[in-house]
Write a protein that holds these residues in place. Structure first.
Motif, mmCIF file in Angstrom:
data_model
loop_
_atom_site.group_PDB
_atom_site.id
_atom_site.type_symbol
_atom_site.label_atom_id
_atom_site.label_comp_id
_atom_site.label_asym_id
_atom_site.label_seq_id
_atom_site.Cartn_x
_atom_site.Cartn_y
_atom_site.Cartn_z
ATOM 1 N N ASN A 111 0.840 -1.426 0.178
ATOM 2 C CA ASN A 111 -0.008 -0.098 -0.113
ATOM 3 C C ASN A 111 1.100 1.525 -0.255
ATOM 4 O OD1 ASN A 111 0.576 0.444 3.100
ATOM 5 N ND2 ASN A 111 -0.483 -0.954 3.289
ATOM 6 N N SER A 112 2.055 1.191 0.244
ATOM 7 C CA SER A 112 3.074 2.056 0.550
ATOM 8 C C SER A 112 4.737 2.520 0.090
ATOM 9 C CB SER A 112 2.620 2.856 1.980
ATOM 10 O OG SER A 112 1.567 3.437 2.506
ATOM 11 N N ILE A 113 4.823 2.885 -0.727
ATOM 12 C CA ILE A 113 6.418 3.594 -0.418
ATOM 13 C C ILE A 113 7.130 4.725 0.263
ATOM 14 C CG2 ILE A 113 6.896 1.349 -2.348
ATOM 15 C CD1 ILE A 113 6.598 3.318 -4.457
ATOM 16 N N SER A 114 7.906 4.488 0.117
ATOM 17 C CA SER A 114 8.213 6.061 0.844
ATOM 18 C C SER A 114 9.766 5.861 1.029
ATOM 19 C CB SER A 114 8.078 6.356 2.615
ATOM 20 O OG SER A 114 8.635 7.096 2.928
ATOM 21 N N VAL A 115 10.477 7.175 0.156
ATOM 22 C CA VAL A 115 12.274 6.640 0.139
ATOM 23 C C VAL A 115 12.197 7.380 1.262
ATOM 24 C CG1 VAL A 115 13.764 7.895 -0.956
ATOM 25 C CG2 VAL A 115 11.644 7.337 -2.440
ATOM 26 N N ASN A 116 13.915 7.423 1.492
ATOM 27 C CA ASN A 116 14.189 7.579 2.790
ATOM 28 C C ASN A 116 15.429 8.860 2.415
ATOM 29 O OD1 ASN A 116 14.558 7.517 5.901
ATOM 30 N ND2 ASN A 116 16.001 6.170 5.940
ATOM 31 N N SER A 117 14.866 9.499 3.703
ATOM 32 C CA SER A 117 16.339 10.921 3.217
ATOM 33 C C SER A 117 17.502 10.594 3.488
ATOM 34 C CB SER A 117 16.058 11.654 4.902
ATOM 35 O OG SER A 117 16.117 11.345 5.913
ATOM 36 N N ASP A 118 18.182 9.659 3.587
ATOM 37 C CA ASP A 118 19.193 9.535 3.531
ATOM 38 C C ASP A 118 19.641 8.951 2.219
ATOM 39 O OD1 ASP A 118 18.569 6.830 2.865
ATOM 40 O OD2 ASP A 118 19.213 5.768 4.756
ATOM 41 N N TYR A 119 18.403 9.205 0.841
ATOM 42 C CA TYR A 119 18.242 8.888 -0.325
ATOM 43 C C TYR A 119 19.549 7.246 -0.593
ATOM 44 C CZ TYR A 119 17.215 13.648 -0.729
ATOM 45 O OH TYR A 119 17.044 14.906 -0.309
ATOM 46 N N GLU A 120 18.956 6.111 -0.206
ATOM 47 C CA GLU A 120 20.332 5.041 0.030
ATOM 48 C C GLU A 120 19.039 3.959 -0.011
ATOM 49 O OE1 GLU A 120 24.412 5.877 1.388
ATOM 50 O OE2 GLU A 120 23.352 4.478 2.167
ATOM 51 N N THR A 121 17.723 4.255 1.130
ATOM 52 C CA THR A 121 17.134 3.010 1.792
ATOM 53 C C THR A 121 15.625 3.643 0.937
ATOM 54 O OG1 THR A 121 17.438 4.010 3.908
ATOM 55 C CG2 THR A 121 18.413 2.096 2.956
ATOM 56 N N TYR A 122 14.818 2.939 1.004
ATOM 57 C CA TYR A 122 13.231 2.962 1.180
ATOM 58 C C TYR A 122 12.442 2.336 1.400
ATOM 59 C CZ TYR A 122 12.241 -0.336 -3.115
ATOM 60 O OH TYR A 122 12.260 -1.309 -3.378
ATOM 61 N N GLU A 174 5.113 6.062 5.718
ATOM 62 C CA GLU A 174 6.003 6.776 5.163
ATOM 63 C C GLU A 174 7.888 7.144 6.322
ATOM 64 O OE1 GLU A 174 4.701 11.413 4.982
ATOM 65 O OE2 GLU A 174 5.333 11.114 2.850
ATOM 66 N N CYS A 175 8.443 7.885 5.568
ATOM 67 C CA CYS A 175 9.892 7.940 6.629
ATOM 68 C C CYS A 175 9.189 9.463 6.985
ATOM 69 C CB CYS A 175 10.591 7.872 4.921
ATOM 70 S SG CYS A 175 11.637 6.177 4.906
ATOM 71 N N HIS A 176 10.421 9.396 7.382
ATOM 72 C CA HIS A 176 10.232 11.233 7.970
ATOM 73 C C HIS A 176 11.201 11.825 7.453
ATOM 74 C CE1 HIS A 176 11.375 14.587 9.979
ATOM 75 N NE2 HIS A 176 10.281 14.583 11.617
ATOM 76 N N PRO A 177 10.829 13.206 6.393
ATOM 77 C CA PRO A 177 11.980 13.967 5.698
ATOM 78 C C PRO A 177 12.520 14.505 6.337
ATOM 79 C CG PRO A 177 10.206 15.031 7.040
ATOM 80 C CD PRO A 177 9.722 14.079 7.793
ATOM 81 N N HIS A 178 13.266 14.240 7.373
ATOM 82 C CA HIS A 178 14.320 14.667 7.590
ATOM 83 C C HIS A 178 15.157 13.482 8.588
ATOM 84 C CE1 HIS A 178 13.072 18.200 5.794
ATOM 85 N NE2 HIS A 178 12.684 18.218 7.046
ATOM 86 N N GLN A 179 14.868 13.027 9.216
ATOM 87 C CA GLN A 179 15.726 11.783 10.346
ATOM 88 C C GLN A 179 15.124 10.452 9.801
ATOM 89 O OE1 GLN A 179 13.582 12.410 14.030
ATOM 90 N NE2 GLN A 179 13.510 14.725 13.847
ATOM 91 N N CYS A 180 16.784 10.197 9.451
ATOM 92 C CA CYS A 180 16.210 9.001 8.406
ATOM 93 C C CYS A 180 15.901 7.182 9.248
ATOM 94 C CB CYS A 180 17.787 9.207 7.947
ATOM 95 S SG CYS A 180 19.535 8.761 8.712
ATOM 96 N N ASN A 181 16.559 8.300 10.655
ATOM 97 C CA ASN A 181 15.938 6.754 11.961
ATOM 98 C C ASN A 181 14.523 6.524 11.708
ATOM 99 O OD1 ASN A 181 17.202 9.050 12.891
ATOM 100 N ND2 ASN A 181 16.028 7.736 14.225
ATOM 101 N N VAL A 182 13.748 7.579 12.027
ATOM 102 C CA VAL A 182 12.159 7.680 11.912
ATOM 103 C C VAL A 182 11.680 7.853 10.719
ATOM 104 C CG1 VAL A 182 10.887 8.905 12.707
ATOM 105 C CG2 VAL A 182 12.541 9.224 13.906
ATOM 106 N N PHE A 183 10.450 6.113 11.018
ATOM 107 C CA PHE A 183 9.364 6.243 9.717
ATOM 108 C C PHE A 183 8.201 5.822 10.821
ATOM 109 C CE2 PHE A 183 8.084 1.983 10.625
ATOM 110 C CZ PHE A 183 9.498 1.115 10.909
ATOM 111 N N VAL A 184 6.332 6.430 10.053
ATOM 112 C CA VAL A 184 5.871 6.109 11.009
ATOM 113 C C VAL A 184 4.719 5.659 10.058
ATOM 114 C CG1 VAL A 184 5.257 8.473 12.259
ATOM 115 C CG2 VAL A 184 4.603 8.201 9.734
#
Lengths: 448, 274
Positions: free
Chosen positions: A182-193, A234-244
């Motif tokens: 149902n969702s995909i989200s690119v992480n702010s590290d631009y390496e993972t999603y 979704e991944c947090h837009p700035h903190q690459c360790n946080v998602f909801v």
């Protein structure tokens, strides 16, 4: 004049463009299932039920047309996913594109992730506007020349050619989801999603396709104990360790990947206590969250359930800071909406670039915008009737009872087949894209 | 009474949705079916709540008077477990060991039990004679306590349910529709990783049960039957409801829950198949 949503009192939305067939008979494959601007807003991607992706590119601003900015024209079209058949489980996998997410641009090419129910693909969209001519070993048709014929040596020259936009699948991330993505989200590290299905969330590295980390798993040991599913992540837009991730029970969990490899235990748990007076057969359905989006600032997040949009402060878990009613007049119609399946519609929501306004869709091709500062809201309609160039959109109103005023629509006249589930807001400007079944509407503000 | 009609209508619609979901393209949508099952459960609670609240004390005496007038086919439409599923409140952990025992007891005591509950399931017993169904019963005994502990309520509920639903059931004789639904269900729609073996057992069971069926439409009494059966699944949902005493149903509920087990299987495996 209902104006002001999106910025300033003089603000008004105008029609800009509409893409798609005018035909009344809508082919199911043409139904748009996702809309997404890229990071700069230059590109706008849509995915449809037929598994196709269409990318529009904004023209450079033209001096001739001072009142509107560049228009979006088709840039690339490609078939992203095909229908598949899982022979082991005897079930068909739909090719419908559930989500598209752009990657930040790092070179001349553009990259996006597109996902259907089971597979995610990384697509590279690149331009080719030059061609090498004057090969020594090949003639113009590409055929190899007889070596004995070659008497001179020359350097091939790059010659301009008609622009060709190529889309090629660079990675295919498959076989990691048992349930529907149902969702995909690119992480702010631009390496993972991350990718989320009904019961699990996986973390991928963009370069690695043969494995992914499972970071959330809410599947019970006995499926009969199942009480909730994951509806969005979704991944947090700035903190690459946080998602909801949100659930069908109307709760949101915020997880920190530093805490554990498996984030089954949340760091924060957002839930608003239910209002007991509004309990009905369908209370649980309408509390199911269909979309969750972080604000650009990363301080807030927005959730969409069937009747409302809620803005949450990440620092406050016990209730949202703002609640906006999208179409409260439907509360008394829930039974009919259950019968015709409309109650299961999954509306999305989006922020504007400055996080001052939010937008979401409704029925009858209406969509709603809420200004968080002025608390004003507006209902607009995406229809071909209002599709003269730069025509100002007139605010719409639904009459909930009693005498219907002129220009109002009664609840019973609403067309529930015309639903706006997917909308997108340009990351920097007041340009919005609204998907109405098989048509894509683009609206701009009148200013500029 | 209006709300009961409404609740019943919603239940029928919900079951129709679940049924249709199995033939939808793309496989079963877990989320949607979960939501539909929630509605189904809510509607069923409302539908049956009236029976339980007022009729608990009356049903015992009435049952003996009325029960014997009801035809077998009607009785088996409303297995005593009808309202039991509603009563799963807090859990179920205390009972895990009892359930398999109860089931074994039931199978042993098939011919011995004289209560009306057994009469209600007379047709089920016919089915149970089929060896394939024994395997289905085994599946039920394997299902964890949560799902099995539901049928612990007073059989009076079901008696009341039967009584009230008699008008609808008049003149109809048919088997519980659940096997029919199961056999029509496209196996292809399953998504479960682990549900394969229960599915196979269910298929065998349903195909055998189907032979006994006469009516195949989903009418109201079928709906009620399906509701009771289906409601026993997603026991985790039911466990969140407010606690209601289970003790009062325990002794008389023994037989009921065993019957429930028989009813439980095709649907529980259907849910597990998600």
């Amino acid at each position: 004049m209902m104006a002001g949503v999106g910025g300033g009192n003089d603000f008004q939305w105008c029609f800009s463009q509409v893409k798609g067939a005018i035909d009344e008979d809508v082919a199911e494959a043409d139904i748009i299932s996702t809309v997404e601007f890229n990071y700069s807003g230059e590109l706008l991607a849509t995915g449809d039920k037929g598994g196709r992706v269409v990318i529009f590119q904004r023209e450079q601003e033209s001096k001739n047309r001072l009142l509107s900015r560049g228009e979006y024209n088709v840039y690339s079209t490609f078939q992203s996913h095909e229908p598949e058949f899982d022979y082991l489980k005897s079930l068909e996998i739909e090719e419908k594109i559930n989500k598209i997410r752009w990657l930040p641009q790092q070179n001349a090419a553009h990259f996006l992730l597109s996902a259907n129910d089971k597979t995610i693909k990384l697509w590279k969209i690149s331009e080719r506007d030059k061609r090498a001519e004057g090969y020594n070993l090949k003639d113009e048709d590409g055929r190899l020349q007889d070596q004995f014929r070659i008497t001179t040596l020359r350097v091939p020259v790059l010659m301009p050619m008609d622009l060709m936009v190529e889309a090629s699948p660079r990675r295919i991330f498959a076989n990691a989801h048992t349930y529907h993505i149902n969702s995909i989200s690119v992480n702010s590290d631009y390496e993972t999603y991350l990718s989320a299905d009904d019961l699990r969330i996986n973390l991928w590295h963009l370069e690695i396709t043969d494995r992914s980390f499972n970071i959330v798993d809410i599947k019970p040991a006995n499926m009969e104990e199942l009480t909730e599913v994951i509806t969005a992540a979704e991944c947090h837009p700035h903190q690459c360790n946080v998602f909801v991730y949100s659930s069908s029970k109307g709760t949101i969990r915020l997880c920190d990947m530093r805490a554990a490899a498996l984030c089954d235990r949340h760091s924060k748990f957002f839930e608003e206590p239910e209002d007991p007076s509004s309990r009905s057969f369908f209370s649980e359905i309408i509390s199911s969250i269909s979309d969750v989006k972080f604000s650009h600032s990363g301080r807030y997040m927005m959730t969409r359930d069937y009747l409302s949009v809620k803005v949450w402060d990440l620092n406050m878990e016990n209730r949202p800071v703002e609640t906006y009613q999208v179409h409260e007049y439907l509360r008394s119609k829930l039974c009919s909406l259950y019968e015709n399946d409309c109650i299961f519609d999954k509306f999305e929501c989006c922020w504007n670039g400055s996080d001052s306004a939010i937008m979401t869709g409704s029925y009858n091709n209406f969509f709603r915008m809420f200004d968080r500062n002025t608390r004003r809201d507006i209902t607009l309609e995406a229809s071909r009737e209002n599709s003269k160039p730069r025509a100002i959109l007139k605010p719409r109103k639904v009459c909930t009872g009693g005498k219907r005023k002129k220009d109002e629509i009664s609840v019973d006249s609403l067309d529930f087949n015309k639903k706006i589930l997917h909308t997108a807001w340009h990351p920097k400007e007041n340009v919005i894209a609204v998907a109405a079944t098989n048509n894509l509407y683009i609206f701009q503000d009148k200013m500029n | 009474m209006e709300y009961k009609v409404e609740a019943h209508r919603i239940m029928s619609i919900s079951l129709g949705k679940i049924y249709n979901s199995r033939v939808q393209r793309g496989g079963i949508k877990l989320h949607k079916n979960l939501l539909v099952s929630l509605v189904l459960r809510s509607a069923r609670q409302v539908y049956l709540s009236d029976y339980y609240s007022g009729a608990c004390l009356n049903a015992q005496s009435e049952r003996e008077g009325n029960e014997w007038d009801i035809t077998d086919s009607e009785r088996e439409k409303f297995p005593p477990s009808a309202t039991e599923c509603d009563r799963v409140e807090s859990t179920e952990e205390p009972q895990p060991n009892e359930q398999p025992e109860k089931e074994r007891e039931y199978r042993e005591n098939d011919d011995e039990v004289k209560s009306d509950q057994v009469d209600c399931t007379s047709t089920l017993q016919e089915q149970n004679q089929n060896s394939s169904l024994d395997s289905v019963a085994k599946v039920s005994s394997e299902t964890p306590p949560e799902s099995i502990t539901e049928p612990k309520e007073s059989p009076s509920d079901s008696a009341v349910a039967e009584r009230d639903s008699t008008p609808e059931a008049n003149g109809e004789s048919h088997q519980p529709p659940k096997p029919h639904v199961c056999s029509n269900r496209k196996r292809s729609a399953e998504e479960s990783e682990s549900g394969d073996s229960p599915q196979k057992r269910t298929k065998v069971a349903s195909s055998n049960a189907k032979e006994d069926e006469e009516a195949e439409e989903m009418d109201t009494s079928n709906v009620s039957n399906l509701i009771t059966i289906f409601g026993s699944s997603f026991s985790g949902l039911l466990s969140k409801e407010s606690a209601k005493p289970e003790a009062e149903a325990e002794d008389s509920g023994q037989i009921c829950c065993d019957q429930m087990l028989k009813n439980l299987n095709p649907w529980s495996t259907a849910i597990v198949a998600f």
